[in-house]
Design a protein around this motif. Structure first.
Motif, PDB file in Angstrom:
ATOM      1  N   PRO A  10       0.824  -1.215   0.000  1.00  0.00           N
ATOM      2  CA  PRO A  10       0.000   0.000   0.000  1.00  0.00           C
ATOM      3  C   PRO A  10       0.859   1.266   0.000  1.00  0.00           C
ATOM      4  O   PRO A  10       0.881   2.038   0.973  1.00  0.00           O
ATOM      5  N   VAL A  11       1.576   1.482  -1.069  1.00  0.00           N
ATOM      6  CA  VAL A  11       2.451   2.651  -1.187  1.00  0.00           C
ATOM      7  C   VAL A  11       2.269   3.269  -2.563  1.00  0.00           C
ATOM      8  O   VAL A  11       1.808   2.618  -3.504  1.00  0.00           O
ATOM      9  N   ASP A  12       2.642   4.539  -2.660  1.00  0.00           N
ATOM     10  CA  ASP A  12       2.670   5.221  -3.944  1.00  0.00           C
ATOM     11  C   ASP A  12       4.075   5.064  -4.513  1.00  0.00           C
ATOM     12  O   ASP A  12       5.029   5.648  -3.979  1.00  0.00           O
ATOM     13  N   PRO A  13       4.248   4.275  -5.565  1.00  0.00           N
ATOM     14  CA  PRO A  13       5.600   4.048  -6.086  1.00  0.00           C
ATOM     15  C   PRO A  13       6.345   5.333  -6.434  1.00  0.00           C
ATOM     16  O   PRO A  13       7.570   5.411  -6.273  1.00  0.00           O
ATOM     17  N   ALA A  14       5.600   6.349  -6.882  1.00  0.00           N
ATOM     18  CA  ALA A  14       6.241   7.586  -7.321  1.00  0.00           C
ATOM     19  C   ALA A  14       6.919   8.327  -6.175  1.00  0.00           C
ATOM     20  O   ALA A  14       7.895   9.055  -6.384  1.00  0.00           O
ATOM     21  N   THR A  15       6.408   8.157  -4.945  1.00  0.00           N
ATOM     22  CA  THR A  15       6.966   8.891  -3.807  1.00  0.00           C
ATOM     23  C   THR A  15       7.607   7.959  -2.776  1.00  0.00           C
ATOM     24  O   THR A  15       8.056   8.418  -1.728  1.00  0.00           O
ATOM     25  N   PHE A  16       7.654   6.666  -3.082  1.00  0.00           N
ATOM     26  CA  PHE A  16       8.129   5.694  -2.092  1.00  0.00           C
ATOM     27  C   PHE A  16       9.553   5.979  -1.648  1.00  0.00           C
ATOM     28  O   PHE A  16       9.866   5.951  -0.451  1.00  0.00           O
ATOM     29  N   LEU A  17      10.449   6.281  -2.581  1.00  0.00           N
ATOM     30  CA  LEU A  17      11.845   6.513  -2.223  1.00  0.00           C
ATOM     31  C   LEU A  17      12.055   7.830  -1.497  1.00  0.00           C
ATOM     32  O   LEU A  17      13.153   8.077  -0.964  1.00  0.00           O
ATOM     33  N   LYS A  19      10.536   8.506   1.205  1.00  0.00           N
ATOM     34  CA  LYS A  19      10.412   8.174   2.626  1.00  0.00           C
ATOM     35  C   LYS A  19      11.774   7.756   3.181  1.00  0.00           C
ATOM     36  O   LYS A  19      12.621   7.225   2.458  1.00  0.00           O
ATOM     37  N   PRO A  20      12.001   7.976   4.482  1.00  0.00           N
ATOM     38  CA  PRO A  20      13.240   7.459   5.093  1.00  0.00           C
ATOM     39  C   PRO A  20      13.329   5.943   4.932  1.00  0.00           C
ATOM     40  O   PRO A  20      12.322   5.240   4.921  1.00  0.00           O
ATOM     41  N   PHE A  21      14.542   5.442   4.817  1.00  0.00           N
ATOM     42  CA  PHE A  21      14.756   4.016   4.549  1.00  0.00           C
ATOM     43  C   PHE A  21      14.073   3.131   5.583  1.00  0.00           C
ATOM     44  O   PHE A  21      13.415   2.150   5.242  1.00  0.00           O
ATOM     45  N   LEU A  22      14.204   3.448   6.863  1.00  0.00           N
ATOM     46  CA  LEU A  22      13.620   2.603   7.903  1.00  0.00           C
ATOM     47  C   LEU A  22      12.104   2.637   7.866  1.00  0.00           C
ATOM     48  O   LEU A  22      11.447   1.651   8.210  1.00  0.00           O
ATOM     49  N   GLU A  23      11.532   3.754   7.429  1.00  0.00           N
ATOM     50  CA  GLU A  23      10.084   3.813   7.277  1.00  0.00           C
ATOM     51  C   GLU A  23       9.636   2.902   6.137  1.00  0.00           C
ATOM     52  O   GLU A  23       8.579   2.258   6.210  1.00  0.00           O
ATOM     53  N   ARG A  24      10.428   2.837   5.087  1.00  0.00           N
ATOM     54  CA  ARG A  24      10.104   1.924   3.990  1.00  0.00           C
ATOM     55  C   ARG A  24      10.074   0.478   4.503  1.00  0.00           C
ATOM     56  O   ARG A  24       9.187  -0.308   4.143  1.00  0.00           O
ATOM     57  N   LEU A  25      11.059   0.133   5.353  1.00  0.00           N
ATOM     58  CA  LEU A  25      11.086  -1.220   5.914  1.00  0.00           C
ATOM     59  C   LEU A  25       9.854  -1.490   6.757  1.00  0.00           C
ATOM     60  O   LEU A  25       9.280  -2.583   6.707  1.00  0.00           O
ATOM     61  N   ARG A  26       9.455  -0.520   7.558  1.00  0.00           N
ATOM     62  CA  ARG A  26       8.304  -0.719   8.452  1.00  0.00           C
ATOM     63  C   ARG A  26       7.043  -1.000   7.643  1.00  0.00           C
ATOM     64  O   ARG A  26       6.285  -1.929   7.945  1.00  0.00           O
ATOM     65  N   ALA A 449       9.588  -1.223  -9.739  1.00  0.00           N
ATOM     66  CA  ALA A 449      10.738  -2.104  -9.537  1.00  0.00           C
ATOM     67  C   ALA A 449      11.458  -1.758  -8.239  1.00  0.00           C
ATOM     68  O   ALA A 449      11.930  -2.652  -7.520  1.00  0.00           O
ATOM     69  N   ASP A 450      11.537  -0.478  -7.908  1.00  0.00           N
ATOM     70  CA  ASP A 450      12.194  -0.071  -6.661  1.00  0.00           C
ATOM     71  C   ASP A 450      11.443  -0.609  -5.441  1.00  0.00           C
ATOM     72  O   ASP A 450      12.066  -1.031  -4.461  1.00  0.00           O
ATOM     73  N   VAL A 451      10.135  -0.609  -5.493  1.00  0.00           N
ATOM     74  CA  VAL A 451       9.354  -1.145  -4.375  1.00  0.00           C
ATOM     75  C   VAL A 451       9.595  -2.650  -4.244  1.00  0.00           C
ATOM     76  O   VAL A 451       9.793  -3.171  -3.136  1.00  0.00           O
ATOM     77  N   VAL A 452       9.603  -3.362  -5.364  1.00  0.00           N
ATOM     78  CA  VAL A 452       9.832  -4.809  -5.333  1.00  0.00           C
ATOM     79  C   VAL A 452      11.210  -5.114  -4.738  1.00  0.00           C
ATOM     80  O   VAL A 452      11.359  -6.029  -3.914  1.00  0.00           O
ATOM     81  N   HIS A 476      27.457   3.367   9.335  1.00  0.00           N
ATOM     82  CA  HIS A 476      28.492   3.736   8.370  1.00  0.00           C
ATOM     83  C   HIS A 476      28.013   4.704   7.305  1.00  0.00           C
ATOM     84  O   HIS A 476      28.833   5.436   6.721  1.00  0.00           O
ATOM     85  N   LEU A 477      26.735   4.738   7.019  1.00  0.00           N
ATOM     86  CA  LEU A 477      26.232   5.670   6.011  1.00  0.00           C
ATOM     87  C   LEU A 477      25.632   6.923   6.618  1.00  0.00           C
ATOM     88  O   LEU A 477      25.526   7.949   5.939  1.00  0.00           O
ATOM     89  N   GLY A 478      25.211   6.845   7.879  1.00  0.00           N
ATOM     90  CA  GLY A 478      24.580   7.998   8.503  1.00  0.00           C
ATOM     91  C   GLY A 478      23.312   8.384   7.767  1.00  0.00           C
ATOM     92  O   GLY A 478      22.518   7.528   7.347  1.00  0.00           O
ATOM     93  N   ASP A 479      23.121   9.684   7.537  1.00  0.00           N
ATOM     94  CA  ASP A 479      21.917  10.150   6.843  1.00  0.00           C
ATOM     95  C   ASP A 479      21.889   9.723   5.380  1.00  0.00           C
ATOM     96  O   ASP A 479      20.829   9.713   4.747  1.00  0.00           O
ATOM     97  N   ASP A 480      23.050   9.342   4.827  1.00  0.00           N
ATOM     98  CA  ASP A 480      23.086   8.913   3.425  1.00  0.00           C
ATOM     99  C   ASP A 480      22.348   7.599   3.203  1.00  0.00           C
ATOM    100  O   ASP A 480      22.120   7.209   2.055  1.00  0.00           O
ATOM    101  N   ILE A 481      21.986   6.898   4.272  1.00  0.00           N
ATOM    102  CA  ILE A 481      21.252   5.647   4.107  1.00  0.00           C
ATOM    103  C   ILE A 481      19.937   5.869   3.365  1.00  0.00           C
ATOM    104  O   ILE A 481      19.421   4.965   2.702  1.00  0.00           O
ATOM    105  N   ASP A 482      19.406   7.084   3.445  1.00  0.00           N
ATOM    106  CA  ASP A 482      18.139   7.382   2.775  1.00  0.00           C
ATOM    107  C   ASP A 482      18.316   7.669   1.291  1.00  0.00           C
ATOM    108  O   ASP A 482      17.339   7.669   0.536  1.00  0.00           O
ATOM    109  N   THR A 483      19.553   7.940   0.870  1.00  0.00           N
ATOM    110  CA  THR A 483      19.786   8.269  -0.540  1.00  0.00           C
ATOM    111  C   THR A 483      20.591   7.197  -1.264  1.00  0.00           C
ATOM    112  O   THR A 483      20.548   7.119  -2.489  1.00  0.00           O
ATOM    113  N   TYR A 484      21.332   6.372  -0.524  1.00  0.00           N
ATOM    114  CA  TYR A 484      22.031   5.257  -1.149  1.00  0.00           C
ATOM    115  C   TYR A 484      21.024   4.206  -1.621  1.00  0.00           C
ATOM    116  O   TYR A 484      19.889   4.133  -1.111  1.00  0.00           O
ATOM    117  N   THR A 485      21.441   3.393  -2.584  1.00  0.00           N
ATOM    118  CA  THR A 485      20.631   2.271  -3.053  1.00  0.00           C
ATOM    119  C   THR A 485      21.043   1.032  -2.283  1.00  0.00           C
ATOM    120  O   THR A 485      22.173   0.544  -2.445  1.00  0.00           O
TER     121      THR A 485
END
Length: 620
Positions: A10-17, A19-26, A449-452, A476-485
């Motif tokens: 239940p996410v909008d693929p266009a705006t999914f990335l 979100k903060p990485f940990l929120e995506r996991l939740r 594909a990013d959501v999958v 090790h990535l700090g805040d960059d965890i939200d922008t790294y793949t």
């Protein structure tokens, strides 16, 4: 879940990335708990056709017709030794071709669905020798014509052994008057060294062939008289079962049950799925029900029942135990675990019937009936060697020879790419398929594909390793965890070497070094969090952090109880780590700055590894 349509999160693929990485996991973890991967049922039907029509149907037809038997008369062949032999060799062929376990979408192979021979018959693909510095003529990480020749000979040897008719055997005739003979043992003699050579040249093919289980059986086919062969095969099966059961004693296996059942296609009840979590969706740790399912229906059954089969002389007790193990394997098959070892489970269900009911202990096939007791003792010791060593020193033995199937105690990794860096894999690595995400782009929009791809990491987060891996990435990535793949390494490894069965040893620093030699990542472009399995006698697991350009940059340990006690999305921050070594700033600069005069340094895998001992605890 529809026949052709997935249950999409239940996410909008266009705006999914965004979100903060940990929120995506939740979000995706909660979706997994109710729907699993959300795979269209058509995918499961494809697997069922592959297993029951191609593997079982074609396999039985070949095994029986080439042995002078009628495949439609089950009563004529179910306990024919040659049929079992050919079924096992057929399984090895299917696995070593790459169309058995770790095949298809549930293993990250989308287009094409097959890895295996598409890679292993292709020069310049990656190969991973286990001991290149110790075994002569195995150095390097590139597939050569010699490797392809050895692999091709294995395929030819297997086909010949399967299709040729049986030969008579005096040892078989003495106990079974009317029989179809045995596979010619001479055909096993070249196969055994070929498997050893390919294993020393490329551990991926050796593991993909499930050699830890099938190679001993091939040795028994080639060298043991019939009664002793049956007894040795029984010992092999019991070792596999009991070894797997023992390895499930611990915290990890309880965490395997909820996401496995959540991904079971025939289990539609959300209430049952949710009941395996403590308090869905706020507390996603395994419930007492999950622990009971795992350790009562799993661990106890897998240890006690095989021992009954090995020693029982009571017909009804043996029949009940055989039926229980058949149901055990068919249940695992029905859950479609992500490594999808469906053929293996079907063979073991058949083997339980063939060995323990077809040739029971009370009919002259018990342990005491062996004609070579000291040889049998040596066989039992050899079968137990790697499971014991692998549980005490998991860094030395793959979890498959350790007999730790499905234990949840796996060496694992998460990969993190700076924006755009992952594309280097598609550009510079020779292989039979592109990156997993690139494969998905043939069917989905990039945002979908990013959501999958994130669903795979949500699955990992629900296991103990996920908490540690993502904690290391946060550190090790700090805040960059939200922008790294970030990528689940098991699936990425599948796209690079054709196979992965959950074995992190296939994508350790040696494999990363092979990628670095091809892709030349800059420091910080490709970061890997890697953890080893938990030794059975310790409450900690070791970790490494690897920078593809620098090599290993940090090592240490963490407590398993800290990982299993956290939520998948780490709301309390990273778990604590005990760091025992890190690559210091000057050493990193020496590696990356050609103007720096480099002092003699400690090296590992050809990469500078000068560091400082820094025992300290970091984390929450």
């Amino acid at each position: 879940m529809g026949l052709t349509q997935p249950d999409f999160p239940p996410v909008d693929p266009a705006t999914f990335l965004d979100k903060p990485f940990l929120e995506r996991l939740r979000i995706l973890g909660a979706h997994w708990a109710e729907y699993g991967f959300g795979t269209p049922k058509m995918v499961h039907l494809i697997y069922l056709v592959k297993v029951f029509v191609f593997y079982a149907g074609v396999g039985i037809t070949i095994a029986t017709l080439t042995s002078g038997l009628n495949p439609l008369h089950v009563g004529e062949w179910w306990n024919e030794p040659i049929v079992y032999q050919k079924a096992l060799l057929w399984t090895v062929l299917v696995e070593v071709l790459g169309i058995g376990g770790s095949w298809g979408p549930l293993a990250g192979h989308f287009k094409p669905m097959t890895g295996g021979f598409l890679y292993w018959l292709r020069p310049q693909t990656i190969r991973l020798p286990p001991w290149p510095d110790k075994v002569p003529f195995t150095r390097g990480d590139t597939r050569t014509p010699f490797d392809i020749a050895v692999y091709s000979l294995i395929l030819v040897n297997l086909v010949v052994a399967i299709v040729l008719p049986g030969v008579s055997s005096t040892s078989l005739d003495s106990v079974v008057a009317d029989n179809a003979g045995l596979v010619n043992p001479v055909l096993m003699y070249p196969l055994i060294p070929l498997m050893v050579v390919i294993g020393l040249r490329d551990k991926v093919i050796f593991i993909a062939a499930r050699s830890e289980q099938y190679l001993p059986a091939i040795v028994f086919f080639g060298f043991l008289p019939f009664v002793d062969m049956i007894i040795a095969l029984k010992l092999l099966m019991v070792t596999v079962w009991v070894g797997a059961g023992v390895s499930k004693m611990g915290h990890h296996f309880s965490m395997v049950i909820p996401p496995m059942l959540s991904n079971t296609p025939w289990l539609g009840s959300k209430a049952i799925k949710r009941a395996h979590y403590r308090n869905f969706p706020e507390d996603m740790r395994p419930s007492k029900l999950a622990g009971g399912v795992g350790h009562v229906l799993g661990t106890i059954v897998e240890i006690v029942t095989p021992l009954i089969l090995l020693f029982s002389t009571n017909k009804w007790l043996t029949l009940g135990a055989v039926a229980l193990m058949v149901c055990f394997h068919l249940f695992i098959l029905s859950t479609f675990p992500l490594a999808v070892p469906l053929e293996w489970n079907l063979l073991f269900a058949f083997a339980a019937i063939f060995l323990f009911w077809g040739f029971p202990n009370w009919d002259g096939f018990g342990l005491t009936e062996t004609s070579m007791p000291w040889v049998m003792v040596l066989i039992a010791a050899a079968l137990c060697f790697f499971p014991i060593l692998g549980n005490l020193r998991p860094d030395l033995v793959s979890f498959l020879p350790s007999m730790r199937q499905y234990a949840g105690n796996w060496a694992s990794a998460t990969w993190a790419f700076a924006p755009g860096a992952e594309e280097k894999l598609d550009e510079f690595v020779v292989r039979g398929a592109k990156n997993t995400r690139t494969q998905l782009l043939a069917s989905y929009e990039p945002e979908v594909a990013d959501v999958v791809m994130h669903q795979m990491m949500a699955w990992r987060s629900m296991h103990s390793q996920g908490r540690a891996l993502f904690s290391l990435m946060m550190r090790h990535l700090g805040d960059d965890i939200d922008t790294y793949t970030l990528r689940e390494a098991e699936f990425s490894c599948n796209s690079l070497v054709a196979f992965n069965f959950g074995d992190g040893h296939l994508h350790d620093e040696k494999m990363i070094a092979a990628l670095q030699r091809r892709c030349n990542f800059a420091p910080g472009e490709f970061t890997i969090a890697w953890i080893e399995s938990q030794p059975i006698h310790r409450g900690t697991q070791r970790f490494k952090v690897i920078d593809a350009a620098l090599g290993v940059i940090e090592t240490g340990t963490y407590r398993v109880r800290d990982a299993v006690g956290e939520q998948p999305w780490l709301p309390n921050g990273p778990i604590p780590f005990e760091v025992d070594w890190t690559l210091d700033v000057d050493a990193r600069r020496a590696v990356t700055d050609p103007e720096v005069v480099r002092e003699p340094q400690m090296r590992s895998n050809g990469v500078a590894q000068t560091g400082v001992q820094t025992p300290n605890k970091v984390g929450q």
